[in-house]
Design an enzyme around this catalytic site. Structure first.
Site, PDB file in Angstrom:
ATOM      1  CE1 TYR A  53      -3.283  -2.543   0.242  1.00 29.39           C
ATOM      2  CE2 TYR A  53      -3.763  -1.923   2.490  1.00 29.39           C
ATOM      3  CZ  TYR A  53      -4.105  -2.645   1.305  1.00 29.39           C
ATOM      4  OH  TYR A  53      -5.270  -3.770   1.385  1.00 29.39           O
ATOM      5  CB  SER A 232     -14.322  -4.032  -2.267  1.00 24.91           C
ATOM      6  OG  SER A 232     -12.825  -3.683  -2.782  1.00 24.91           O
ATOM      7  CG  LEU A 234     -19.304   1.235   0.497  1.00 20.40           C
ATOM      8  CD1 LEU A 234     -19.313   2.821   0.933  1.00 20.40           C
ATOM      9  CD2 LEU A 234     -20.997   1.162   0.321  1.00 20.40           C
ATOM     10  CG  PHE A 236     -13.162  -0.447  -6.417  1.00 22.18           C
ATOM     11  CD1 PHE A 236     -12.513  -0.784  -5.356  1.00 22.18           C
ATOM     12  CD2 PHE A 236     -13.090  -1.169  -7.612  1.00 22.18           C
ATOM     13  CE1 PHE A 236     -11.437  -1.721  -5.505  1.00 22.18           C
ATOM     14  CE2 PHE A 236     -11.959  -2.109  -7.572  1.00 22.18           C
ATOM     15  CZ  PHE A 236     -11.203  -2.465  -6.622  1.00 22.18           C
ATOM     16  N   GLY A 237     -16.659   2.154  -3.949  1.00 24.64           N
ATOM     17  CA  GLY A 237     -17.580   3.318  -3.942  1.00 24.64           C
ATOM     18  C   GLY A 237     -18.719   3.348  -4.795  1.00 24.64           C
ATOM     19  CG  LEU A 239     -22.715  -1.118  -3.871  1.00 25.65           C
ATOM     20  CD1 LEU A 239     -22.173  -2.266  -3.142  1.00 25.65           C
ATOM     21  CD2 LEU A 239     -24.086  -1.564  -4.659  1.00 25.65           C
ATOM     22  N   GLY A 241     -23.719   5.196  -5.298  1.00 27.99           N
ATOM     23  CA  GLY A 241     -24.578   5.585  -6.375  1.00 27.99           C
ATOM     24  C   GLY A 241     -23.896   6.866  -7.005  1.00 27.99           C
ATOM     25  CE  LYS A 242     -17.695   7.781  -4.926  1.00 26.21           C
ATOM     26  NZ  LYS A 242     -16.699   8.390  -3.876  1.00 26.21           N
TER      27      LYS A 242
END
Length: 344
Positions: A53, A232, A234, A236-237, A239, A241-242
Site C-alpha cells: 500500500y 470493498s 462499497l 470501490f464506492g 454502491l 450511487g455517485k
C-alpha cells in the site's frame, strides 16, 4: 461499537475495521492521523494495512501506508489499543518489491521484518497472505485453467514460514486473503498435519455486487471459525450511487484511476441503480445500506471500510448503527435474484 471474536483467536475486533490503502496516495499523513484518531474515538480498534500500500501500487510510494501508521504509533503511544494487521504480497510483476514478490520462506520473513520497521512495532496481531502465489481465480478472474507447471511457492513453505514468525513472537495470528475454498481447506489441513497456526480470517471482497464468498467460503467461516474480513464493501464506492449515469466526481477513486473497472459495466450499473432506488425508497443512505448489509452477515468478523474524506469516514462508520428492516432485506434479495453477482 460491536466487537466479534476473530476466528479461534483471543482477538476481539471491532465490527468496523479501518482500511488504509489510500494513505500516502490520496490521503496525506495528517489526514490519515485524523482518520485514526476519529475511528478510535468511535470504538474502532482494528486497522488493516499491507506492505504494497498505497493503491494503486507504485515503486515510489510502496510502504508509505505502513510508514504513516508507524509514525502515528510513535506519536500516540497507543499500540496496545489497536489490533494491527498487515499483509505480505503474493506473486506479481511488482519487481520493486524484493525483485518480484514470492511467498517463499525467505521473502515472507524479510517482508515481515520490513513491515515491522515501517510500522515501528515489535509484532503484528494479524499477518496475512495478500493473495496466492498460484494461478487461480481471484481479483474477479473467471474460467479457471489448471497449470501443473505453475512456478509457485508451496502452501506448506508459506504456512511454515508464518509459523516461524508466530514462534518468534513477531506475529500473533495468521490469515489469508483473496483465497478460494480449496486454498483455505489446504491451509487448514497443513496446520493440522504439522501443528502449525490455523488461519483465523479470510480477507476477500464482499458486497451487494459480489456475494461470491457465500458460495463455499461462508460455510468454512461458520464450521471452521475462520471469519470474513470483508474488503470493498462499497465496490470501490460504486454502491454509493455517485458514479451512476456516467458521473465522474472530482477526486473520486474511479475518476482518478480508470484501471479499477471491476465494478463497472452495464449490468453492474443496473444492479447498483436498483439498490440505490431501494435505499432511497426506505429513506436510507445508499452507501450505509450497502455497508449495513455486510455488517449483518453472521459469517463476518469485520467490515473493512475506507474513506478519503472525513465526511465519508463518519458516514461509513455510522453504518454500524443502521439496522435493515425485513422489507429492505427482502428487497435486497429480490434485486440479487435479478442481478446475481454481476462482479465476481
Amino acid at each position: 461499537m460491536d466487537y466479534r471474536r476473530l476466528g479461534h483467536s483471543d482477538l476481539e475486533v471491532s465490527l468496523i475495521c479501518l482500511g488504509t490503502m489510500t494513505w500516502g496516495q490520496q490521503n496525506t499523513e495528517a489526514e490519515a492521523f485524523e482518520q485514526i484518531d476519529y475511528a478510535l474515538d468511535q470504538g474502532i480498534n482494528f486497522i488493516d494495512a499491507a506492505e504494497m500500500y498505497p493503491v494503486p501500487p507504485m515503486a515510489e510510494t510502496q510502504g508509505a501506508t505502513e510508514t504513516i501508521i508507524g509514525n502515528w504509533l510513535a506519536r500516540s503511544g497507543r499500540r496496545e489499543e489497536i489490533v494491527l494487521a498487515s499483509k505480505v504480497t503474493g506473486k506479481s510483476a511488482m519487481d520493486w518489491i524484493r525483485g518480484g514478490p514470492r511467498l517463499t520462506r525467505q521473502q515472507i520473513v524479510e517482508a515481515c521484518e520490513d513491515s515491522l520497521q515501517r510500522l515501528q512495532t515489535d509484532f503484528l496481531d494479524l499477518y496475512q497472505v495478500h493473495w496466492p502465489d498460484r494461478a487461480t481465480n481471484f481479483f474477479g478472474k473467471l474460467g479457471y485453467q489448471h497449470r501443473e507447471d505453475d512456478d509457485v511457492a508451496e502452501l506448506g513453505e508459506t504456512l511454515g514460514a508464518l509459523a516461524e514468525l508466530v514462534e518468534a513472537g513477531k506475529v500473533r495470528y495468521v490469515g489469508i486473503s483473496n483465497e478460494t475454498p480449496w486454498g483455505l481447506s489446504e491451509y487448514l489441513r497443513l496446520a493440522h498435519q504439522h501443528d502449525w497456526p490455523r488461519v483465523v480470517s479470510v480477507q476477500n471482497p464482499y458486497n451487494l455486487l459480489n456475494r461470491s464468498y457465500e458460495i463455499g467460503l461462508a460455510e468454512f467461516s461458520w464450521r471452521e471459525r475462520v471469519g470474513l474480513l470483508a474488503y470493498s464493501p462499497l465496490a470501490f464506492g460504486v454502491l454509493s450511487g455517485k458514479y451512476l449515469g456516467g458521473e465522474k466526481p472530482e477526486g473520486a477513486r474511479l475518476t482518478l484511476f480508470e484501471r479499477f473497472s471491476r465494478y463497472t459495466g452495464e449490468i453492474p450499473e443496473a444492479a447498483t441503480r436498483a439498490y440505490v432506488e431501494l435505499a432511497r425508497e426506505h429513506k436510507l443512505d445508499p452507501a450505509q445500506m450497502a455497508l449495513a448489509y455486510v455488517n449483518s452477515r453472521g459469517f463476518l468478523a469485520s467490515n473493512i471500510i475506507g474513506a478519503t474524506t472525513m465526511e465519508q469516514l463518519k458516514a461509513n462508520i455510522a453504518s454500524h448503527d443502521v439496522a435493515l428492516s425485513s422489507k429492505v432485506l427482502k428487497g435486497i434479495e429480490a434485486i440479487h435474484q435479478r442481478y446475481p453477482n454481476p462482479c465476481p
